[in-house]
Design a protein around this motif. Structure first.
Motif, short mmCIF file in Angstrom:
data_model
loop_
_atom_site.label_atom_id
_atom_site.label_comp_id
_atom_site.label_asym_id
_atom_site.label_seq_id
_atom_site.Cartn_x
_atom_site.Cartn_y
_atom_site.Cartn_z
N CYS A 237 0.85 -1.19 0.00
CA CYS A 237 0.00 0.00 0.00
C CYS A 237 0.89 1.24 0.00
CB CYS A 237 -0.91 0.00 1.23
SG CYS A 237 -2.10 -1.36 1.23
N LEU A 238 0.73 2.09 -1.01
CA LEU A 238 1.56 3.28 -1.17
C LEU A 238 0.71 4.54 -1.08
CD1 LEU A 238 3.74 2.18 -4.24
CD2 LEU A 238 4.14 1.75 -1.81
N ASP A 239 1.35 5.60 -0.59
CA ASP A 239 0.72 6.91 -0.57
C ASP A 239 1.06 7.60 -1.89
OD1 ASP A 239 -0.32 9.37 -0.07
OD2 ASP A 239 0.94 9.83 1.66
N ARG A 240 0.31 7.31 -2.93
CA ARG A 240 0.63 7.78 -4.27
C ARG A 240 0.42 9.29 -4.44
NH1 ARG A 240 1.07 3.75 -8.03
NH2 ARG A 240 0.50 1.64 -7.35
N THR A 241 -0.44 9.87 -3.62
CA THR A 241 -0.77 11.29 -3.77
C THR A 241 -0.16 12.15 -2.68
OG1 THR A 241 -2.82 10.98 -2.51
CG2 THR A 241 -2.95 10.71 -4.90
N ASN A 242 0.63 11.53 -1.79
CA ASN A 242 1.24 12.25 -0.66
C ASN A 242 0.19 12.96 0.19
OD1 ASN A 242 3.94 11.56 -1.42
ND2 ASN A 242 3.84 13.13 -3.01
N SER A 243 -0.96 12.32 0.31
CA SER A 243 -2.06 12.89 1.09
C SER A 243 -2.34 12.11 2.36
CB SER A 243 -3.33 12.93 0.23
OG SER A 243 -3.73 11.61 -0.13
N GLY A 244 -1.62 11.00 2.54
CA GLY A 244 -1.87 10.14 3.69
C GLY A 244 -2.79 8.98 3.37
N ARG A 245 -3.40 8.99 2.20
CA ARG A 245 -4.28 7.89 1.80
C ARG A 245 -3.45 6.80 1.14
NH1 ARG A 245 -8.25 8.97 -3.01
NH2 ARG A 245 -6.38 8.33 -4.15
N LEU A 246 -3.60 5.57 1.62
CA LEU A 246 -2.84 4.45 1.10
C LEU A 246 -3.66 3.70 0.05
CD1 LEU A 246 -1.15 3.03 4.34
CD2 LEU A 246 -0.31 4.76 2.73
#
Length: 251
Positions: A237-246
């Motif tokens: 699981c990655l934070d692709r948007t750098n928003s904290g959402r995985l």
């Protein structure tokens, strides 16, 4: 028996003799003036106040008046020549130096002689490219030429491989040391992490969301044992948007 040279009487030298000798000389002659640091003790550079025609032919024009040695030859310190200049000027003891200079468009062996003359450093040198070389010198130069060709070709191939890696449609990173510092990250990896800063950081610093997903433990094990690891469809699981959402993905 050869006749000895008869010196001219004091004051008998024509006024234009020295300029004529400098113009005629096959040896290069430079007159350098030191440039000091803020405290006036350390020599940081030398201003070129004069080059005779032989020096201009060998080195090329120095540009506008007041140009400095290091501005024209920035690689001079690495060759030892700049240290030689400073030492001769500081000690006021004449010296000689030999160097194979391969930078700034030059590739030749130079024999240099230098002497302090009042506020200047007087330098004379010859370029051995204009002289006959021994078979050993010719063999050495041929070997160095082959080495340069090999290096250029290796560098060309390295750049081509690097370009392929950077544009490859997969995620690629090059890590260093037990902390897994990221030294290279291709476009695919940068995109996967939302273009956040990666290079120069450890993987744990760059991607803290991977903690607890057994990813860092796998890296540690590979580094410790030297054994490769391969997995198919491993869920991360990655934070692709750098928003904290995985967002989950399979790699």
């Amino acid at each position: 028996m050869a006749a000895s040279a008869t010196p001219l009487p004091a004051g008998a030298f024509p006024a234009d003799l020295v300029p004529a000798l400098l113009e005629l000389s096959l040896a290069a002659v430079l007159l350098l003036r030191p440039v000091y640091g803020p405290e006036g003790a350390e020599i940081l550079d030398f201003v070129v106040d004069y080059l005779n025609p032989a020096a201009q032919r060998s080195l090329g024009q120095f540009g506008p008046p007041g140009a400095t040695v290091l501005a024209h030859f920035p690689h001079l310190p690495a060759s030892g020549v700049f240290a030689f200049y400073r030492r001769v000027f500081a000690t006021a003891e004449a010296g000689r130096h030999e160097v194979h200079y391969q930078a700034n468009g030059l590739d030749s062996y130079f024999y240099l002689a230098a002497q302090r003359q009042g506020p200047w450093l007087l330098v004379s040198f010859t370029d051995t490219a204009a002289q006959l070389r021994s078979p050993i010198e010719e063999a050495l130069r041929a070997s160095q030429a082959r080495e340069r060709i090999t290096w250029v070709e290796a560098e060309r191939q390295r750049q081509r491989l690097l370009g392929l890696i950077m544009q490859a449609p997969v995620l690629v990173a090059m890590l260093f040391g037990p902390t897994h510092q990221i030294e290279l990250a291709n476009e695919g990896l940068r995109h996967a992490f939302g273009a956040r800063p990666l290079v120069g950081r450890t993987y744990r610093e760059a991607a803290p969301e991977l903690a607890g997903q057994h990813f860092f433990e796998q890296l540690d094990e590979v580094f410790r044992t030297g054994e490769s690891f391969q997995a198919d469809e491993q869920r991360l699981c990655l934070d692709r948007t750098n928003s904290g959402r995985l967002d989950p993905g399979y790699y």
